[in-house]
Write an enzyme that holds these catalytic residues in place. Structure first.
Site, PDB file in Angstrom:
ATOM      1  N   LYS A 199      13.813 -36.477  43.058  1.00 36.45           N
ATOM      2  CA  LYS A 199      13.735 -35.406  42.476  1.00 36.45           C
ATOM      3  C   LYS A 199      15.307 -34.754  42.608  1.00 36.45           C
ATOM      4  O   LYS A 199      16.031 -33.957  41.922  1.00 36.45           O
ATOM      5  CB  LYS A 199      12.902 -34.236  43.080  1.00 36.45           C
ATOM      6  N   ASP A 203       6.097 -25.893  40.432  1.00 31.45           N
ATOM      7  CA  ASP A 203       5.093 -27.114  40.580  1.00 31.45           C
ATOM      8  C   ASP A 203       3.785 -26.582  39.782  1.00 31.45           C
ATOM      9  O   ASP A 203       2.895 -27.538  39.383  1.00 31.45           O
ATOM     10  CB  ASP A 203       4.721 -27.592  42.064  1.00 31.45           C
ATOM     11  N   GLN A 258       6.453 -30.427  48.848  1.00 32.05           N
ATOM     12  CA  GLN A 258       6.138 -31.757  48.816  1.00 32.05           C
ATOM     13  C   GLN A 258       4.714 -31.943  49.531  1.00 32.05           C
ATOM     14  O   GLN A 258       4.639 -31.828  50.724  1.00 32.05           O
ATOM     15  CB  GLN A 258       7.101 -32.864  49.155  1.00 32.05           C
TER      16      GLN A 258
END
Ligand code: NAD
Length: 281
Positions: free
Chosen positions: A52, A119, A96
């Site tokens: 990422k 997200d 994460q």
């Protein structure tokens, strides 16, 4: 049968995003910023975060990773998020997953400012998705919708089946297909007769995490099959949830693993971060 090339499509999208980032810098002096919170030593999580960060760099997006030890307290993660919420240079915040078991992940995700929730995991954004309003959509299902569009597959009026009903994959996937006017079946571990559902689908999307779950006899002739699953085999190679060799000849379109949905997920993270930066007030 056409293979949906997620790798190629993602590269194209990433190039377009890089161009838009350039334009945003030139026109409004804004560099999009992404903050990533990474807890513990899980090798897969570290690998994902590295990918990422690399993708951000290539697109001209500023990214910073807050690495925290496995033993970190709930309070310390929460304080970091509150700090990021206030930071005007940070447009997107990503935690994460998975988090260690002593951490209340739901509470952490709910603390992220919904305007920085790139997200799309915050219940506020999930609610907006369910009601068909603009907001942040989780990257993986958003990537699937972009793939369908790029290959001229319109879900409207089609029978769709989503296998897997997690909050980050299956449920938002089903909501997006429903919003695009498909008739959607959602299956999960307690579904009585999985094949009875999958066999009806014009569009079959599978996100479970079980190699070989979907076999040729479970797929309708001419179906579009999207395989979100990622499973590591004993020899170290990656495979999806669909028995690709058996199923592919029956499909009109199919995604490979790797090279299908995975690359699209990262491209959508960049897209969501750019969207957040453009919405800066
Ligand atoms: P999860 O474990 O949270 O959810 C799995 C879902 O599958 C659950 O709803 C469960 O009820 C269902 N399920 C389990 N066994 C089943 C069975 N035998 N039949 C039908 N349904 C069953 O997992 P997740 O986070 O949603 O991820 C699912 C898969 O997608 C994993 O393989 C994950 O690695 C992959 N994934 C891929 C990407 C990507 O970018 N390609 C992104 C996220 C997740």
């Amino acid at each position: 049968m056409q293979i949906i090339d997620g790798k190629k499509l993602a590269q194209q999208i990433r190039r377009e995003i890089a161009k838009e980032v350039e334009e945003l810098k030139a026109s409004r002096d804004i560099t999009p910023g992404l903050a990533v919170i990474l807890v513990g030593d899980d090798p897969a999580s570290h690998a994902y975060v590295k990918m990422k960060a690399k993708a951000c760099k290539e697109a001209g997006i500023y990214s910073i990773t807050h690495e925290m030890p496995e033993s970190i307290s709930q309070n310390e993660i929460e304080e970091t998020i509150l700090m990021m919420n206030k930071n005007p240079n940070i447009d997107g915040i990503l935690v994460q997953l998975p988090l260690p078991t002593h951490i209340d992940a739901t509470k952490i995700l709910e603390l992220i400012d919904p305007a920085k929730d790139v997200d799309g995991f915050h219940p506020y954004n999930f609610g907006r998705l369910m009601t068909g309003l603009d907001g942040f959509v989780p990257c993986t299902p958003l990537g699937v919708m972009e793939m369908l569009e790029a290959y001229g597959i319109d879900p409207k009026g089609k029978d769709a089946c989503v296998v897997g009903a997690s909050n980050i994959v299956g449920k938002p996937m089903a909501a997006l297909l429903l919003n695009a006017f498909a008739t959607v079946d959602i299956c999960h571990i307690y579904t009585k007769d999985l094949a009875a559902h999958t066999k009806q689908a014009d569009i079959l999307v599978v996100g479970v995490g079980k190699a070989g779950l979907i076999t040729e006899d479970m797929v309708k002739e001419g179906a579009v099959v999207i395989d979100i699953g990622i499973n590591r085999l004993e020899d170290g190679s990656l495979t999806g949830d669909v028995d690709y060799e058996g199923v592919a000849p029956k499909c009109s379109h199919i995604t490979p693993v790797p090279g299908g949905v995975g690359p699209m997920t990262i491209a959508m993270l960049l897209k969501n971060t750019l969207k957040a930066a453009k919405d800066r007030s």
